[in-house]
Enzyme design. Structure first.
Site, mmCIF file in Angstrom:
data_model
loop_
_atom_site.group_PDB
_atom_site.id
_atom_site.type_symbol
_atom_site.label_atom_id
_atom_site.label_comp_id
_atom_site.label_asym_id
_atom_site.label_seq_id
_atom_site.Cartn_x
_atom_site.Cartn_y
_atom_site.Cartn_z
ATOM 1 N N ARG A 150 -4.227 -10.747 -3.271
ATOM 2 C CA ARG A 150 -3.845 -11.318 -4.237
ATOM 3 C C ARG A 150 -2.458 -12.183 -3.936
ATOM 4 O O ARG A 150 -1.733 -11.642 -3.112
ATOM 5 C CB ARG A 150 -3.822 -10.418 -5.324
ATOM 6 C CG ARG A 150 -5.191 -9.774 -5.739
ATOM 7 C CD ARG A 150 -4.845 -8.634 -6.862
ATOM 8 N NE ARG A 150 -6.079 -8.185 -7.294
ATOM 9 C CZ ARG A 150 -6.578 -7.290 -7.000
ATOM 10 N NH1 ARG A 150 -5.850 -6.325 -5.928
ATOM 11 N NH2 ARG A 150 -7.731 -6.319 -7.221
ATOM 12 N N LYS A 174 -3.512 -3.730 -7.773
ATOM 13 C CA LYS A 174 -3.240 -3.372 -9.287
ATOM 14 C C LYS A 174 -3.294 -1.942 -9.536
ATOM 15 O O LYS A 174 -4.019 -0.949 -8.828
ATOM 16 C CB LYS A 174 -4.566 -4.030 -10.013
ATOM 17 C CG LYS A 174 -4.664 -5.620 -10.034
ATOM 18 C CD LYS A 174 -5.708 -6.015 -10.945
ATOM 19 C CE LYS A 174 -5.552 -7.571 -11.108
ATOM 20 N NZ LYS A 174 -6.742 -8.120 -11.844
ATOM 21 N N HIS A 243 -5.813 -18.759 -5.091
ATOM 22 C CA HIS A 243 -6.717 -17.647 -5.252
ATOM 23 C C HIS A 243 -8.023 -18.161 -4.485
ATOM 24 O O HIS A 243 -9.113 -17.025 -4.368
ATOM 25 C CB HIS A 243 -6.829 -17.347 -6.853
ATOM 26 C CG HIS A 243 -7.197 -15.925 -6.952
ATOM 27 N ND1 HIS A 243 -6.381 -14.834 -6.721
ATOM 28 C CD2 HIS A 243 -8.387 -15.406 -7.591
ATOM 29 C CE1 HIS A 243 -6.949 -13.600 -6.997
ATOM 30 N NE2 HIS A 243 -8.131 -13.996 -7.419
ATOM 31 N N ARG A 246 -8.540 -15.977 -1.538
ATOM 32 C CA ARG A 246 -9.334 -14.594 -1.895
ATOM 33 C C ARG A 246 -10.967 -14.644 -2.039
ATOM 34 O O ARG A 246 -11.406 -14.075 -1.438
ATOM 35 C CB ARG A 246 -8.612 -14.064 -3.050
ATOM 36 C CG ARG A 246 -9.008 -12.670 -3.142
ATOM 37 C CD ARG A 246 -8.170 -12.059 -4.215
ATOM 38 N NE ARG A 246 -8.583 -10.877 -5.009
ATOM 39 C CZ ARG A 246 -8.513 -9.531 -4.573
ATOM 40 N NH1 ARG A 246 -8.214 -9.152 -3.406
ATOM 41 N NH2 ARG A 246 -9.125 -8.508 -5.351
ATOM 42 N N HIS A 269 -11.087 -3.522 -5.324
ATOM 43 C CA HIS A 269 -11.834 -3.684 -6.859
ATOM 44 C C HIS A 269 -12.372 -1.879 -7.000
ATOM 45 O O HIS A 269 -12.866 -1.361 -6.326
ATOM 46 C CB HIS A 269 -13.207 -4.327 -6.693
ATOM 47 C CG HIS A 269 -12.866 -6.042 -6.795
ATOM 48 N ND1 HIS A 269 -13.745 -6.655 -6.200
ATOM 49 C CD2 HIS A 269 -11.832 -6.588 -7.089
ATOM 50 C CE1 HIS A 269 -13.625 -7.989 -6.393
ATOM 51 N NE2 HIS A 269 -12.199 -8.022 -6.900
ATOM 52 N N TYR A 278 -19.359 -12.323 -5.612
ATOM 53 C CA TYR A 278 -19.268 -12.948 -4.615
ATOM 54 C C TYR A 278 -20.617 -13.045 -3.717
ATOM 55 O O TYR A 278 -20.775 -13.482 -2.759
ATOM 56 C CB TYR A 278 -18.409 -12.320 -3.502
ATOM 57 C CG TYR A 278 -16.916 -12.361 -4.156
ATOM 58 C CD1 TYR A 278 -16.235 -13.516 -4.303
ATOM 59 C CD2 TYR A 278 -16.284 -11.229 -4.776
ATOM 60 C CE1 TYR A 278 -14.947 -13.650 -4.874
ATOM 61 C CE2 TYR A 278 -14.918 -11.342 -5.140
ATOM 62 C CZ TYR A 278 -14.354 -12.532 -5.327
ATOM 63 O OH TYR A 278 -13.177 -12.988 -5.809
#
Length: 297
Positions: A150, A174, A243, A246, A269, A278
């Site tokens: 990110r 995150k 982005h 990524r 994730h 994906y």
């Protein structure tokens, strides 16, 4: 209110494990709600479920009538309202939670834009590496693609997270969740060149623990990375957003045979359903596979 905002921010960071960026967004949303209630002679302490629904309808319409908000944005707004009222209950300011009956809107997931490998290479090859800034950009975007970072993760990367000899970085993602991500030989080559040839010139007299520096010698910001990407995109002719690197990292790994769980860990994730987006394959590849493997050609 300032003291309450500080406590709310601390709650978001410590109890809810939100990132500083997310905490700032939630604080901004909470402030908008409080202001909206105040204009109607209401307050967060006295607002009912109907009042909160009225606020959400107003936000959905874009606040001042600037246009409807997306589901993604509305999900963020509702989440911030839920967080605020959980905090007010914990603080003993409210005995009830008027937001409890309000559901977070489900987000529709569209397929991410992905670059072909030759487009990634064309973008990277377009960077002028004869300047310190160019060397930094090449190392920066090589690493973003090689690790699926990110933008905030690349911006905040420090030397104690970089293991150059082992070709691994420790990423703080995150909710302060950490993961180890390897990077390839190409990224390692440009990182070494940047650190040896360019970074000392960018650092000047300032000292920073950030790996990637701006022209002033401070750590490059997320906005700075976006700005550099936009300029390089125009120069390379590759139509993409930052982005997209990524997205391309994840898709290229899966296309190369990586399993979904591995890609989930590399991307950081928490839910594998986020990674599953994906697994799409473009229509041309589907036709190729069909022609190759379907018995009745």
């Amino acid at each position: 209110m300032d003291d309450l905002a500080r406590r709310f921010r601390a709650y978001l960071l410590a109890a809810r494990s939100r990132s500083p960026l997310t905490a700032e967004v939630y604080l901004r949303e909470a402030s908008m709600l409080v202001n909206w209630l105040g204009e109607r002679e209401l307050s967060a302490e006295t607002a009912s479920s109907a009042d909160l629904l009225g606020y959400l309808v107003w936000r959905q319409a874009g606040g001042e009538g600037s246009g409807n908000l997306s589901r993604r944005t509305m999900a963020r707004v509702v989440s911030s309202v839920h967080a605020l009222y959980k905090f007010l209950r914990l603080e003993g300011i409210r005995a009830d939670d008027p937001s409890g009956l309000i559901e977070t809107p489900k987000q529709s997931r569209s397929l991410p834009e992905v670059l072909a490998l030759d487009e990634v290479e064309r973008f990277l090859a377009s960077i002028d590496v004869d300047t310190p800034r160019g060397l930094r950009d090449r190392a920066l975007f090589e690493l973003i693609y090689s690790c699926g970072l990110r933008i905030s993760e690349a911006s905040f990367l420090t030397f104690d997270q970089l293991y150059l000899e082992e070709r691994v970085i420790r990423v703080v993602g995150k909710r302060r969740k950490e993961r180890l991500v390897p990077f390839g030989e190409e990224a390692a080559y440009w990182l070494r060149r940047y650190l040896e040839e360019a970074r000392p010139l960018l650092e000047k007299r300032r000292r920073s623990d950030k790996v990637f520096l701006n022209q002033a010698g401070s750590g490059i910001s997320r906005k700075g990375i976006w700005k550099r990407f936009d300029g390089l995109r125009d120069a390379s002719g590759v139509d993409a957003k930052v982005h997209t690197f990524r997205h391309s990292f994840a898709t290229h790994l899966l296309a190369g045979g990586a399993d979904l769980r591995t890609v989930q860990e590399l991307l950081g994730h928490s839910d594998i359903s986020t990674t599953q987006i994906y697994t799409h394959i473009d229509s041309e590849a589907l036709q190729d596979y069909h022609r190759e493997y379907f018995p009745r050609k």
